[in-house]
Design an enzyme around this catalytic site. Sequence first.
Site, PDB file in Angstrom:
ATOM      1  CB  THR A   7       5.048   6.814   2.581  1.00  0.00           C
ATOM      2  OG1 THR A   7       4.505   6.724   1.267  1.00  0.00           O
ATOM      3  CG2 THR A   7       5.716   8.162   2.772  1.00  0.00           C
ATOM      4  N   GLY A  42       0.831  -1.199   0.000  1.00  0.00           N
ATOM      5  CA  GLY A  42       0.000   0.000   0.000  1.00  0.00           C
ATOM      6  C   GLY A  42       0.863   1.245   0.000  1.00  0.00           C
ATOM      7  CB  CYS A  43       0.209   4.626  -1.314  1.00  0.00           C
ATOM      8  SG  CYS A  43      -1.482   4.855  -0.736  1.00  0.00           S
ATOM      9  CE1 TYR A  44      -1.575   8.166   3.981  1.00  0.00           C
ATOM     10  CE2 TYR A  44      -3.394   6.654   3.587  1.00  0.00           C
ATOM     11  CZ  TYR A  44      -2.917   7.946   3.734  1.00  0.00           C
ATOM     12  OH  TYR A  44      -3.775   9.010   3.639  1.00  0.00           O
TER      13      TYR A  44
END
Lengths: 343, 343, 343, 343
Positions: free
Chosen positions: A150, A145-147
């Site tokens: 990061t 996932g993007c979160y």
Amino acid sequence: MTYSIAVSGASGYAGGEVLRLLAGHPEVEIGAVTAHSSAGERLGSVQPHLLSLADRVLVDTTAENLAGHDVVFLALPHGASAEIAAQLGEDTIVIDAAADHRLESASDWEKFYGSAHQGTWPYGLPELPGQRARLAEARRIAVPGCYPTTVMLGLAPGLAAGLLQPTDIVIVAATGTSGAGKALKPHLLSAEVIGGMSPYGVGGVHRHTPEIEQGLGHAAGVPVQVSFTPTLAPMPRGILATSTAKITPGTTEAQLRAAYREHYDGEAFVHLLPEGQWPATKQVVGSNHVTVQLVIDEHAGRAVVISAADNLTKGTAGGAVQSMNIALGLEETTGLNLLGVSP
Amino acid sequence: MTYSIAVSGASGYAGGEVLRLLAGHPEVEIGAVTAHSSAGERLGSVQPHLLSLADRVLVDTTAENLAGHDVVFLALPHGASAEIAAQLGEDTIVIDAAADHRLESASDWEKFYGSAHQGTWPYGLPELPGQRARLAEARRIAVPGCYPTTVMLGLAPGLAAGLLQPTDIVIVAATGTSGAGKALKPHLLSAEVIGGMSPYGVGGVHRHTPEIEQGLGHAAGVPVQVSFTPTLAPMPRGILATSTAKITPGTTEAQLRAAYREHYDGEAFVHLLPEGQWPATKQVVGSNHVTVQLVIDEHAGRAVVISAADNLTKGTAGGAVQSMNIALGLEETTGLNLLGVSP
Amino acid sequence: MTYSIAVSGASGYAGGEVLRLLAGHPEVEIGAVTAHSSAGERLGSVQPHLLSLADRVLVDTTAENLAGHDVVFLALPHGASAEIAAQLGEDTIVIDAAADHRLESASDWEKFYGSAHQGTWPYGLPELPGQRARLAEARRIAVPGCYPTTVMLGLAPGLAAGLLQPTDIVIVAATGTSGAGKALKPHLLSAEVIGGMSPYGVGGVHRHTPEIEQGLGHAAGVPVQVSFTPTLAPMPRGILATSTAKITPGTTEAQLRAAYREHYDGEAFVHLLPEGQWPATKQVVGSNHVTVQLVIDEHAGRAVVISAADNLTKGTAGGAVQSMNIALGLEETTGLNLLGVSP
Amino acid sequence: MTYSIAVSGASGYAGGEVLRLLAGHPEVEIGAVTAHSSAGERLGSVQPHLLSLADRVLVDTTAENLAGHDVVFLALPHGASAEIAAQLGEDTIVIDAAADHRLESASDWEKFYGSAHQGTWPYGLPELPGQRARLAEARRIAVPGCYPTTVMLGLAPGLAAGLLQPTDIVIVAATGTSGAGKALKPHLLSAEVIGGMSPYGVGGVHRHTPEIEQGLGHAAGVPVQVSFTPTLAPMPRGILATSTAKITPGTTEAQLRAAYREHYDGEAFVHLLPEGQWPATKQVVGSNHVTVQLVIDEHAGRAVVISAADNLTKGTAGGAVQSMNIALGLEETTGLNLLGVSP
């Protein structure tokens, strides 16, 4: 050698970003591009920025249409990928941008997604310990996932080095609105978004919470517990994550910095910035790069780590292409030598 | 063969964009990067998105530092380039992003810029009739202004075909704020810009007006007269130009469309969109592409042409690199195979 | 005396703005607030900024619910107002924000809206010649469109004075996205809008075109013909209109300026700015004010007039409340003493 | 009775917002408006949205010009107010939007501001326990910082009730860029800001940190320790604060909610939203309102409180006018009955 690639979900933001990157990738040939309700349309009518691919026609998302390619990207809503993947040859590299095969815990999956767990695939974040080798052998890859991408790139080095404490981590992140996809929801209308910030999924209910804890737990070697609050920012792309963790008593900022430097030594896409310079999403928009900076706040007894990534590039499609490169035995940065588009 | 390139004004938006493109160009090596007040700093501190070039150190903008390269890009305020170019060898390809050598008319130059005319260089817009051949021989190139690029690509085919009337053309264009450079002016502060639109240079006083008339005049073969109003939009990049001209009596939309199609046949970067699809700046942000669409409004007796470009890419740095490729005898699209970053 | 007011379409942008203004109006009491699919919900759940009205419950939009108020605002899709108004008493002041009763020409209505014409009501733009007196007697009022308001206030004085020519007027305007309402359309998603400009309704097909020509025609005393191009800007509110018209031979800028000054002398909401200062939408956002500036471009033979308004305030709800004040015999500015929210 | 008011710093964002609010305040008359480098200019040229005050002329910021008014607002850089206030009569109500007189601890002042402490004035946040009574007597008032206002209104009720633990509070907040004032700094240019998020003052060094700890310490009755990270969002106004604190063991969400409800019972400007609805800055932009919501994340053992305010209104000028109303004995909401401008 040129590899043939199929991209499903090509009408959405994730699929469009995969195509944007593949269009500049020297070792691939784009084959089938598939969609659901847009099948039959020109790609140019739903993704008008993909000018060099504008005359491609979207076909239905079926295993038949996706079969016969060396690599298949799945950019579909979660719940669809297991069935499609099962119909593709075992030698086909299947790269899934949906959540289906990210979580190892069936109970976490059921709790956060409310359906039966479909198993776990190698996790497409090569900068985590051990992942690069697993991806080199993989024929099924779950794109993070993007979160989680990061946040984990921000916290993993400190946890892996034992300099950050694994419990009571607090994370607040801001995302661009493409993170929500092209869903036609009132709160995503531009008039609602421009000029304002809003939170969502507050209180530990965001589905990326268990994924973050899973990845950081592997890095730390012990269970990790986070408070995670996502917020929506008036920008199309980018994630800025502010992650704070208590420091292990006695840890100095120099030690922490050294651990990060060592962890990311040789990494092409993760950049610990020079002291005093801070990550910002515009440094990385449109690119596969991630910037990281840290500081120890002695007064609060916490390290604060800021990390910035593009949710659609390194956070989705770029991470997917990077994983594909590894799985194909290509140079990891092939087709990803793009710098952030700024200002 | 690899060409060595120097970039002056590397701390500004135009210079930064040249570097972003050159960093992905397979046939060049970036040599000196120069600046004025930022000389001595790491490039990473003033252009944090240029992560692969972050450790380069900016040196002073002097002819000495720029000498010895195959190509020199000048991204300086107007008034500086003639003197520097005179000190560079005649074989050096000098590409000037400033206005100094764009205008053929000394009196226009003096009227709009208030200084002595420094002569005219070949004009870096290969999509205009005759320009590509000139650029192939050029060792001095004047990069067009961002508005002229966008407007001329919108109007030139219709004027060249005699289907649009050369007088009483009305143009209103919206630009992203990077068009103003990094100038520290109150009206460019984000709090002033976000959430609003404002005009500037109203009444024919914008310096791009004579440049537009010059280029369109060449295309039309007769003098052209325009009313040009620029506006500032709350976005970092992009120009959307709305250009209207009276049609030559009897002209049909089909004829006009055919003229555009023929004019841009074989062009890699200019796209006449399919009927019914309209240009938007996000189609081209970060890319060297330009999108164009037209319609005839019978009621008003005017053709309306919309064109969209990225002011920093095709409108400045991309056009500059494209011209460099032509002058070096490289494939014109080398290093420019980038699609727009959208959404 | 306190007047009771009903507001239909209270879940939309126009209805919400009417309520925002009425909540601060000292002479009114808000009665029924109605909606369609949101009926039964708290107003606070669909209009969370209307904090002082949050506990009001939306009821169905029916003539029964709207009846029994002194004033009824209709903020409904076009096509609905005639039938509802017919069921309200003749003494009820009905103020319609939809287009239904704006156009005088049945054939224009049919051409642009594709349905049967429902008749014409007094037009709620008191700054046009003769309108204020008509509104004082009116019990049915058609609120002007947002573009027509902004454009007509920019051009009417020059046309009324015979200093601008009525044919071949060219207008390009940029609007904030609230102009499109809360419609769930892909091109209105924030990820699509932020960072870009796009046109729509190009070629004279926008429905506000005949309305602009009608109002300007009344001002000029002769038919007026315009080329009108609307564009979508990445902002929630505001319209910036750039309108150009050929000047009547011999007209000087001083003459033109004097005509505007005289026309707007005594107007509370329309401001001819001091020479050299230009309208910008942020001057007027959230307020009922309009700013105007003009210049004559001798080279092009055209006057350029810029006007800025808030599409939701003066362009819809503010103009509606102003008209209500006139019809009720109140001071015209009652409840509208709001300045723009800037920055 | 009408009170005469002087506003210094009238060319800046805080001063402009004070004037915007005072222009609609029924009990005041605006007297001197002062500035530094803009003295001599029309107010309309530096604050073009203040259309009803456009012809006022800015005069120099001197005690002489400010004297003779009932109330003087100081919207100056910190360090200037003590000297000016000393020259104004003791009966004059002086309301200081700068930081000079907020902190009680001289050592905190010296550590964070690097100059000599100028003493402490009554603190203009009437919603904190005991403050309203103090303000009723005050002739000198220190307006709270924008972050402290937003954060303290989010956390004070839970700390005052002993349901949140006072140590290890973590706060991450996003602000609009007007919070930085009109300073001409490169990172505030619109091209840098639009489309991105960035952090600043990371690691406990932001000057609002001790102010937050001071105010929350008074609420809790014991010292409070926070980790505070501010971030810059691409919007002109608004603060969204995400504040997390460990809950006192056994605390239920119902208990916590009840404590907030009781604390804000009767408050006109602070709104605990209905369960399930979350604060967003657009709910309050341009208004003096603050929205608050909370949840307990059992997994993380923390309460998460979100609060939203407009940094220029409740966070500065609105809070200042509210405090003035109290000090003058006026109804607290006079002139502040404005709802948020949304969308």
